[in-house]
Design a protein around this motif. Structure first.
Motif, PDB file in Angstrom:
ATOM      1  N   ARG A  68       0.858  -1.184   0.000  1.00  0.00           N
ATOM      2  CA  ARG A  68       0.000   0.000   0.000  1.00  0.00           C
ATOM      3  C   ARG A  68       0.896   1.236   0.000  1.00  0.00           C
ATOM      4  O   ARG A  68       2.034   1.184   0.460  1.00  0.00           O
ATOM      5  CB  ARG A  68      -0.886   0.036   1.248  1.00  0.00           C
ATOM      6  N   VAL A  69       0.363   2.337  -0.472  1.00  0.00           N
ATOM      7  CA  VAL A  69       1.123   3.586  -0.460  1.00  0.00           C
ATOM      8  C   VAL A  69       1.190   4.099   0.972  1.00  0.00           C
ATOM      9  O   VAL A  69       0.178   4.184   1.656  1.00  0.00           O
ATOM     10  CB  VAL A  69       0.457   4.650  -1.356  1.00  0.00           C
ATOM     11  N   SER A  70       2.390   4.428   1.412  1.00  0.00           N
ATOM     12  CA  SER A  70       2.573   5.105   2.695  1.00  0.00           C
ATOM     13  C   SER A  70       2.574   6.598   2.396  1.00  0.00           C
ATOM     14  O   SER A  70       3.492   7.110   1.760  1.00  0.00           O
ATOM     15  CB  SER A  70       3.907   4.699   3.335  1.00  0.00           C
ATOM     16  N   GLN A  76       7.661  12.373   2.003  1.00  0.00           N
ATOM     17  CA  GLN A  76       9.097  12.550   2.258  1.00  0.00           C
ATOM     18  C   GLN A  76       9.902  12.420   0.964  1.00  0.00           C
ATOM     19  O   GLN A  76      10.883  13.131   0.756  1.00  0.00           O
ATOM     20  CB  GLN A  76       9.590  11.506   3.266  1.00  0.00           C
ATOM     21  N   THR A  77       9.483  11.514   0.087  1.00  0.00           N
ATOM     22  CA  THR A  77      10.213  11.259  -1.159  1.00  0.00           C
ATOM     23  C   THR A  77       9.964  12.332  -2.216  1.00  0.00           C
ATOM     24  O   THR A  77      10.899  12.794  -2.872  1.00  0.00           O
ATOM     25  CB  THR A  77       9.839   9.874  -1.721  1.00  0.00           C
ATOM     26  N   CYS A 115      10.340   2.288  -9.295  1.00  0.00           N
ATOM     27  CA  CYS A 115      10.050   0.958  -8.766  1.00  0.00           C
ATOM     28  C   CYS A 115      10.114   1.031  -7.245  1.00  0.00           C
ATOM     29  O   CYS A 115      11.079   1.574  -6.696  1.00  0.00           O
ATOM     30  CB  CYS A 115      11.072  -0.068  -9.256  1.00  0.00           C
ATOM     31  N   ASP A 116       9.110   0.478  -6.587  1.00  0.00           N
ATOM     32  CA  ASP A 116       9.094   0.456  -5.131  1.00  0.00           C
ATOM     33  C   ASP A 116       9.870  -0.760  -4.621  1.00  0.00           C
ATOM     34  O   ASP A 116       9.816  -1.844  -5.212  1.00  0.00           O
ATOM     35  CB  ASP A 116       7.659   0.411  -4.607  1.00  0.00           C
ATOM     36  N   GLU A 117      10.559  -0.557  -3.514  1.00  0.00           N
ATOM     37  CA  GLU A 117      11.376  -1.610  -2.894  1.00  0.00           C
ATOM     38  C   GLU A 117      10.587  -2.877  -2.576  1.00  0.00           C
ATOM     39  O   GLU A 117      11.158  -3.957  -2.454  1.00  0.00           O
ATOM     40  CB  GLU A 117      12.026  -1.075  -1.609  1.00  0.00           C
ATOM     41  N   SER A 118       9.267  -2.774  -2.432  1.00  0.00           N
ATOM     42  CA  SER A 118       8.437  -3.942  -2.101  1.00  0.00           C
ATOM     43  C   SER A 118       8.581  -5.057  -3.131  1.00  0.00           C
ATOM     44  O   SER A 118       8.347  -6.235  -2.815  1.00  0.00           O
ATOM     45  CB  SER A 118       6.966  -3.531  -1.981  1.00  0.00           C
ATOM     46  N   LEU A 119       8.989  -4.724  -4.338  1.00  0.00           N
ATOM     47  CA  LEU A 119       9.136  -5.719  -5.408  1.00  0.00           C
ATOM     48  C   LEU A 119      10.384  -6.580  -5.261  1.00  0.00           C
ATOM     49  O   LEU A 119      10.442  -7.687  -5.795  1.00  0.00           O
ATOM     50  CB  LEU A 119       9.190  -5.008  -6.761  1.00  0.00           C
ATOM     51  N   ILE A 153      12.638   3.270  -5.011  1.00  0.00           N
ATOM     52  CA  ILE A 153      12.203   4.104  -3.897  1.00  0.00           C
ATOM     53  C   ILE A 153      11.444   3.253  -2.889  1.00  0.00           C
ATOM     54  O   ILE A 153      11.003   2.145  -3.206  1.00  0.00           O
ATOM     55  CB  ILE A 153      11.320   5.280  -4.375  1.00  0.00           C
ATOM     56  N   ASP A 154      11.304   3.769  -1.679  1.00  0.00           N
ATOM     57  CA  ASP A 154      10.532   3.083  -0.641  1.00  0.00           C
ATOM     58  C   ASP A 154       9.406   4.006  -0.208  1.00  0.00           C
ATOM     59  O   ASP A 154       9.602   4.881   0.629  1.00  0.00           O
ATOM     60  CB  ASP A 154      11.432   2.716   0.543  1.00  0.00           C
ATOM     61  N   VAL A 155       8.235   3.839  -0.822  1.00  0.00           N
ATOM     62  CA  VAL A 155       7.070   4.643  -0.483  1.00  0.00           C
ATOM     63  C   VAL A 155       5.867   3.750  -0.144  1.00  0.00           C
ATOM     64  O   VAL A 155       4.728   4.166  -0.255  1.00  0.00           O
ATOM     65  CB  VAL A 155       6.692   5.646  -1.606  1.00  0.00           C
ATOM     66  N   SER A 156       6.159   2.526   0.291  1.00  0.00           N
ATOM     67  CA  SER A 156       5.076   1.589   0.561  1.00  0.00           C
ATOM     68  C   SER A 156       5.101   1.097   1.995  1.00  0.00           C
ATOM     69  O   SER A 156       6.088   1.260   2.723  1.00  0.00           O
ATOM     70  CB  SER A 156       5.178   0.386  -0.379  1.00  0.00           C
ATOM     71  N   LYS A 157       3.984   0.488   2.348  1.00  0.00           N
ATOM     72  CA  LYS A 157       3.909  -0.279   3.590  1.00  0.00           C
ATOM     73  C   LYS A 157       3.276  -1.618   3.227  1.00  0.00           C
ATOM     74  O   LYS A 157       2.374  -1.699   2.388  1.00  0.00           O
ATOM     75  CB  LYS A 157       3.113   0.458   4.663  1.00  0.00           C
TER      76      LYS A 157
END
Length: 164
Positions: A68-70, A76-77, A115-119, A153-157
């Motif tokens: 999910r989007v944090s 912050q990003t 690309c989000d780090e969750s991947l 990037i890390d914009v997820s939870k």
């Protein structure tokens, strides 16, 4: 059709035969997971966000299916609040309709892809290919390269961080 544009895009890399097309919808994470036969987390969903004061620009972020989007990390990003685009605006800016949105064959230079780090938890993931019944299996590194992402990037939870 957008899938034809994506197929042509992947042909320059010799990957067009890796595109999967289904007889059923893959327009949501759940439907895509069923169509592909994997857990939903391995579906790469591409979300489209507004850029303040730039009506003809957007940010595409590729996330793991369970992420999910944090809002805090996003702000912050990028320095502004996360606000999703309307379905009409997504189609206008990316050339892909909701349900098949991907970061491939997007010709608009005002569309920034990340690309989000969750991947990175997975060996391979399955992003859509421009239609609501398609996907391609790519490693996270391939996804980054072929989507011409600007960065990780890390914009997820993840669900465990959300208490879900």
């Amino acid at each position: 059709m957008a899938i034809d544009k994506v197929r042509e895009y992947f042909s320059q890399f010799g990957l067009e035969d890796r595109i999967l097309e289904f007889d059923v919808s893959s327009a949501t994470v759940e439907l895509a997971a069923q169509a592909v036969g994997v857990e939903g987390a391995r579906i790469c969903k591409t979300l489209s966000f507004q850029v303040p004061d730039q009506e003809d620009a957007c940010i595409l972020i590729q996330f793991a299916g369970d992420a999910r989007v944090s809002n805090q990390k996003f702000k912050q990003t990028f320095g502004h609040k996360a606000k999703m685009l309307s379905a009409e605006k997504v189609l206008e800016l990316t050339g892909h309709a909701v349900g098949g949105v991907c970061a491939f064959a997007v010709d608009n230079p005002a569309v920034r892809v990340y690309c989000d780090e969750s991947l990175k938890r997975f060996d391979t993931v399955f992003p859509a290919c421009g239609s609501a019944n398609s996907a391609i299996e790519l490693s996270p590194d391939e996804l980054f390269r072929y989507s011409r992402a600007l960065g990780w990037i890390d914009v997820s939870k993840l669900p465990e961080e959300s208490g879900v």
